[in-house]
Design an enzyme around this catalytic site. Structure first.
Site, PDB file in Angstrom:
ATOM      1  N   ASP A   1       6.057 -37.812 -10.956  1.00  0.00           N
ATOM      2  CA  ASP A   1       7.022 -37.181 -10.048  1.00  0.00           C
ATOM      3  C   ASP A   1       6.632 -35.772  -9.620  1.00  0.00           C
ATOM      4  O   ASP A   1       7.209 -35.228  -8.683  1.00  0.00           O
ATOM      5  CB  ASP A   1       8.404 -37.131 -10.703  1.00  0.00           C
ATOM      6  CG  ASP A   1       8.968 -38.511 -10.971  1.00  0.00           C
ATOM      7  OD1 ASP A   1       8.832 -39.377 -10.092  1.00  0.00           O
ATOM      8  OD2 ASP A   1       9.526 -38.730 -12.054  1.00  0.00           O
TER       9      ASP A   1
ATOM     10  N   GLN B   1       3.322 -48.069  -9.081  1.00  0.00           N
ATOM     11  CA  GLN B   1       2.985 -46.663  -8.830  1.00  0.00           C
ATOM     12  C   GLN B   1       2.557 -45.938 -10.113  1.00  0.00           C
ATOM     13  O   GLN B   1       2.008 -44.845 -10.055  1.00  0.00           O
ATOM     14  CB  GLN B   1       4.187 -45.940  -8.206  1.00  0.00           C
ATOM     15  CG  GLN B   1       4.540 -46.459  -6.821  1.00  0.00           C
ATOM     16  CD  GLN B   1       5.958 -46.076  -6.408  1.00  0.00           C
ATOM     17  OE1 GLN B   1       6.189 -45.017  -5.853  1.00  0.00           O
ATOM     18  NE2 GLN B   1       6.928 -46.948  -6.679  1.00  0.00           N
TER      19      GLN B   1
ATOM     20  N   THR C   1       3.517 -36.307 -15.408  1.00  0.00           N
ATOM     21  CA  THR C   1       4.555 -37.072 -14.726  1.00  0.00           C
ATOM     22  C   THR C   1       4.073 -37.417 -13.324  1.00  0.00           C
ATOM     23  O   THR C   1       3.456 -36.592 -12.654  1.00  0.00           O
ATOM     24  CB  THR C   1       5.884 -36.295 -14.624  1.00  0.00           C
ATOM     25  OG1 THR C   1       6.786 -37.025 -13.776  1.00  0.00           O
ATOM     26  CG2 THR C   1       5.712 -34.906 -14.047  1.00  0.00           C
TER      27      THR C   1
ATOM     28  N   GLU D   1      14.026 -43.239  -4.515  1.00  0.00           N
ATOM     29  CA  GLU D   1      15.084 -43.949  -5.249  1.00  0.00           C
ATOM     30  C   GLU D   1      16.394 -43.161  -5.261  1.00  0.00           C
ATOM     31  O   GLU D   1      17.476 -43.734  -5.158  1.00  0.00           O
ATOM     32  CB  GLU D   1      14.659 -44.151  -6.708  1.00  0.00           C
ATOM     33  CG  GLU D   1      13.517 -45.111  -6.927  1.00  0.00           C
ATOM     34  CD  GLU D   1      13.057 -45.066  -8.379  1.00  0.00           C
ATOM     35  OE1 GLU D   1      13.197 -46.090  -9.078  1.00  0.00           O
ATOM     36  OE2 GLU D   1      12.557 -44.010  -8.802  1.00  0.00           O
TER      37      GLU D   1
ATOM     38  N   GLY E   1       7.297 -41.988 -19.070  1.00  0.00           N
ATOM     39  CA  GLY E   1       6.724 -43.070 -18.270  1.00  0.00           C
ATOM     40  C   GLY E   1       5.213 -42.956 -18.194  1.00  0.00           C
ATOM     41  O   GLY E   1       4.663 -41.855 -18.183  1.00  0.00           O
TER      42      GLY E   1
ATOM     43  N   HIS F   1      13.835 -40.367  -8.770  1.00  0.00           N
ATOM     44  CA  HIS F   1      15.296 -40.319  -8.864  1.00  0.00           C
ATOM     45  C   HIS F   1      15.848 -38.935  -8.532  1.00  0.00           C
ATOM     46  O   HIS F   1      16.894 -38.808  -7.907  1.00  0.00           O
ATOM     47  CB  HIS F   1      15.750 -40.708 -10.275  1.00  0.00           C
ATOM     48  CG  HIS F   1      15.748 -42.183 -10.516  1.00  0.00           C
ATOM     49  ND1 HIS F   1      16.610 -43.041  -9.877  1.00  0.00           N
ATOM     50  CD2 HIS F   1      14.974 -42.949 -11.316  1.00  0.00           C
ATOM     51  CE1 HIS F   1      16.379 -44.276 -10.273  1.00  0.00           C
ATOM     52  NE2 HIS F   1      15.388 -44.250 -11.149  1.00  0.00           N
TER      53      HIS F   1
ATOM     54  N   ARG G   1       9.935 -55.372  12.904  1.00  0.00           N
ATOM     55  CA  ARG G   1      10.993 -55.071  11.954  1.00  0.00           C
ATOM     56  C   ARG G   1      11.016 -53.598  11.553  1.00  0.00           C
ATOM     57  O   ARG G   1      10.077 -52.857  11.801  1.00  0.00           O
ATOM     58  CB  ARG G   1      10.808 -55.895  10.677  1.00  0.00           C
ATOM     59  CG  ARG G   1      11.031 -57.390  10.860  1.00  0.00           C
ATOM     60  CD  ARG G   1      10.577 -58.136   9.620  1.00  0.00           C
ATOM     61  NE  ARG G   1      10.914 -59.559   9.687  1.00  0.00           N
ATOM     62  CZ  ARG G   1      10.345 -60.488   8.950  1.00  0.00           C
ATOM     63  NH1 ARG G   1       9.398 -60.148   8.085  1.00  0.00           N
ATOM     64  NH2 ARG G   1      10.696 -61.751   9.057  1.00  0.00           N
TER      65      ARG G   1
ATOM     66  N   ARG H   1      14.067 -54.807   6.366  1.00  0.00           N
ATOM     67  CA  ARG H   1      13.576 -55.338   5.101  1.00  0.00           C
ATOM     68  C   ARG H   1      13.299 -54.190   4.133  1.00  0.00           C
ATOM     69  O   ARG H   1      12.958 -53.082   4.557  1.00  0.00           O
ATOM     70  CB  ARG H   1      12.300 -56.140   5.306  1.00  0.00           C
ATOM     71  CG  ARG H   1      12.477 -57.422   6.102  1.00  0.00           C
ATOM     72  CD  ARG H   1      13.172 -58.492   5.251  1.00  0.00           C
ATOM     73  NE  ARG H   1      13.231 -59.765   5.946  1.00  0.00           N
ATOM     74  CZ  ARG H   1      14.183 -60.131   6.800  1.00  0.00           C
ATOM     75  NH1 ARG H   1      15.173 -59.268   7.065  1.00  0.00           N
ATOM     76  NH2 ARG H   1      14.165 -61.300   7.380  1.00  0.00           N
TER      77      ARG H   1
END
Length: 364
Positions: A146, A290, A144, A238, A13, A190, A181, A282
């Site tokens: 992540d 990102q 990465t 995620e 990515g 992930h 909210r 929401r």
């Protein structure tokens, strides 16, 4: 005099700062005078397999401003791929072709910029080179958003991703406070929750949920009902996992979601909160924003440092290593210690304990 060349490629990515490391490799190699030509493989290692290379030395020659632009350009200049090499003991056809290409182009070094799968490719190619007695050196450059590559404190792209996620949650607070909210912001991650953790703490999120800590929906709804705030912001990765289903495999959990016509665990989280508390919920997903935008100053520096250090490792004949950041210093880490490992967020990490002291809920 024999011709000596090298190839550089980018994989996985994109990040906001990945091109800065590419610039570091090109500049470091060019100034060393060790190689005659730096080739760029388009779309990762598949560029070599498809014989799709470009001459970066020729492109950059006489145009120093190109490197300056490359340092601050997001996305991936050479393109990317998600191609994963099979193990050479199972099928060595790709390896045979790759090393024939290295021979044809007089390549003595291959630089691969990428994440965990890319480091796995680097290790496989290095082992295969040793197996066949090839002198080609394979070098990995960790990248990465992540921040989950083993053996380094930080990877370039992480700081920029945290910046985008933080800004998203900061902006969400305006709407959340106006309407009273609950907003769930789905952050990339992930398998690990580094981006979620840091952006959540930075923005002052009320609840932070990461894959490493399975959450109990009852504790989350209890926290919400006890809160005297008019609005709440939840930072959720995620890959979050509900404690009740944490023993199931990913495929089994996805099947359960599908049966309820839900696309993600974050969507189920929002539905469960709405059902239990009767509050308006929401979901906001910054998604691939990102991975883009202008890189932060820190990412530019780390990217250039690791790219240049990698070039120097080759010049100094430090093979089989990855340039990593440990305690603010660029160091050499053996590839065998990196490939196949994932750096997860420890559930008892000091930063999590501090966040809990601040009153942030982690759903455990």
């Amino acid at each position: 005099m024999s011709v000596r060349n090298c190839i550089v490629a980018q994989s996985g990515g994109p990040t906001a700062a990945i091109n800065a490391s590419l610039a570091g490799v090109i500049k470091g190699v060019s100034e060393s005078g060790m190689y005659d030509t730096v080739y760029g493989s388009l779309n990762g290692i598949t560029g070599i397999l498809n014989q799709n290379l470009m001459n970066l030395s020729e492109l950059m020659d006489g145009h120093p401003e190109y490197l300056d632009r490359l340092k601050v350009t997001p996305a991936m200049y050479l393109g990317s791929c998600r191609y994963k090499l099979p193990h050479y003991l199972d099928d060595d056809s790709s390896y045979v072709f790759l090393f024939k290409q290295f021979e044809q182009y007089h390549v003595e070094a291959f630089f691969y910029i990428g994440g965990n799968d890319s480091m796995d490719t680097v290790l496989k190619l290095s082992e295969y080179a040793k197996r066949i007695g090839s002198s080609v050196r394979i070098i990995g450059i960790p990248k990465t958003i992540d921040n989950d590559i083993w053996g380094t404190d930080v990877t370039f792209g992480f700081d920029s991703a945290v910046k985008v996620a933080t800004e998203t949650m900061d902006n969400i607070k305006t709407t959340a406070s106006s309407h009273g909210r609950i907003f769930v912001v789905e952050v990339m991650g992930h398998k690990t929750g580094w981006v979620t953790l840091y952006s959540g703490i930075a923005t002052g999120a009320d609840i932070i949920l990461i894959p490493e800590i399975p959450y109990d929906i009852k504790k989350i709804t209890s926290y919400i009902e006890k809160s005297d705030k008019k609005y709440l912001v939840i930072a959720a990765a995620e890959g979050i996992v509900e404690k009740e289903f944490s023993s199931l495999k990913n495929k089994e959990r996805r099947q359960l979601l599908s049966e309820k016509n839900l696309k993600s665990q974050v969507e189920k989280l929002a539905l469960d909160i709405r059902t239990a508390t009767d509050k308006e919920v929401r979901i906001t997903i910054p998604g691939h924003t990102q991975r883009g935008g202008s890189p932060t100053a820190r990412d530019r520096i780390v990217s250039m440092q690791t790219g240049t250090a990698t070039a120097l490792n080759i010049i100094n004949k430090n093979y089989g290593v990855m340039a990593a950041v440990i305690n603010g210093k660029i160091v050499k880490v053996p590839l065998k210690e990196v490939a196949g490992k994932l750096k997860v967020v420890p559930a008892d990490a000091e930063i999590i304990l501090q966040a809990k002291e601040m009153g942030i809920c982690f759903g455990d």
